[in-house]
Design a protein around this motif. Structure first.
Motif, PDB file in Angstrom:
ATOM      1  N   ALA A 160       0.821  -1.216   0.000  1.00  0.00           N
ATOM      2  CA  ALA A 160       0.000   0.000   0.000  1.00  0.00           C
ATOM      3  C   ALA A 160       0.852   1.262   0.000  1.00  0.00           C
ATOM      4  N   LEU A 161       1.946   1.257   0.747  1.00  0.00           N
ATOM      5  CA  LEU A 161       2.803   2.434   0.805  1.00  0.00           C
ATOM      6  C   LEU A 161       3.493   2.660  -0.539  1.00  0.00           C
ATOM      7  N   GLU A 162       3.926   1.590  -1.189  1.00  0.00           N
ATOM      8  CA  GLU A 162       4.511   1.720  -2.520  1.00  0.00           C
ATOM      9  C   GLU A 162       3.508   2.350  -3.479  1.00  0.00           C
ATOM     10  N   CYS A 163       2.263   1.939  -3.382  1.00  0.00           N
ATOM     11  CA  CYS A 163       1.213   2.494  -4.245  1.00  0.00           C
ATOM     12  C   CYS A 163       0.993   3.975  -3.977  1.00  0.00           C
ATOM     13  N   GLU A 164       1.015   4.364  -2.710  1.00  0.00           N
ATOM     14  CA  GLU A 164       0.830   5.774  -2.361  1.00  0.00           C
ATOM     15  C   GLU A 164       1.970   6.616  -2.919  1.00  0.00           C
ATOM     16  N   VAL A 165       3.198   6.120  -2.810  1.00  0.00           N
ATOM     17  CA  VAL A 165       4.368   6.842  -3.316  1.00  0.00           C
ATOM     18  C   VAL A 165       4.299   6.952  -4.835  1.00  0.00           C
ATOM     19  N   LEU A 166       3.980   5.851  -5.490  1.00  0.00           N
ATOM     20  CA  LEU A 166       3.874   5.848  -6.953  1.00  0.00           C
ATOM     21  C   LEU A 166       2.782   6.804  -7.426  1.00  0.00           C
ATOM     22  N   ALA A 167       1.658   6.828  -6.739  1.00  0.00           N
ATOM     23  CA  ALA A 167       0.568   7.738  -7.093  1.00  0.00           C
ATOM     24  C   ALA A 167       0.982   9.197  -6.914  1.00  0.00           C
ATOM     25  N   ALA A 168       1.723   9.497  -5.855  1.00  0.00           N
ATOM     26  CA  ALA A 168       2.187  10.868  -5.621  1.00  0.00           C
ATOM     27  C   ALA A 168       3.127  11.317  -6.736  1.00  0.00           C
ATOM     28  N   LEU A 169       4.001  10.425  -7.180  1.00  0.00           N
ATOM     29  CA  LEU A 169       4.916  10.764  -8.264  1.00  0.00           C
ATOM     30  C   LEU A 169       4.167  10.982  -9.576  1.00  0.00           C
ATOM     31  N   ARG A 170       3.164  10.180  -9.819  1.00  0.00           N
ATOM     32  CA  ARG A 170       2.377  10.342 -11.050  1.00  0.00           C
ATOM     33  C   ARG A 170       1.579  11.644 -11.030  1.00  0.00           C
TER      34      ARG A 170
END
Length: 105
Positions: A44-54
């Protein structure tokens, strides 16, 4: 699409909430791993980070990513997640000052 990128994208779209956990995680548990007695779902944290970068659309340093994320994550936690995603070849990184700036592939 196959490989690490597909795995991360697939897991990000299927995980949107926190998994249930015990109310007392015990002494020594990092504060960033626990939110109101619940632990984040795996990835979930990886997804949050990836979404923030996008959302940003431009490369961000770990400090900038930290500001974009909800909650009180430590700088070290953000750096670890960014390094893991870079290792999976989901992110690119370029030097910016004393840090790297990361962008989604």
């Amino acid at each position: 699409m196959t490989g690490p990128l597909q795995h991360v994208i697939t897991s990000c779209t299927s995980q949107t909430s926190y998994s249930g956990g015990t109310e007392d995680m015990g002494a020594g548990t990092p504060a960033t791993a626990v939110r109101r007695g619940r632990r984040r779902a795996s990835g979930a944290l990886e997804c949050e980070v990836l979404a923030a970068l996008r959302r940003a659309g431009t490369p961000l340093t770990p400090r900038e990513v930290q500001r974009e994320l909800p909650g009180a994550l430590t700088y070290c936690t953000v750096v670890i997640i960014l390094r893991r995603l870079h290792g999976k070849r989901v992110l690119t990184r370029t030097p910016r000052g004393r840090a790297y700036a990361y962008a989604a592939v």
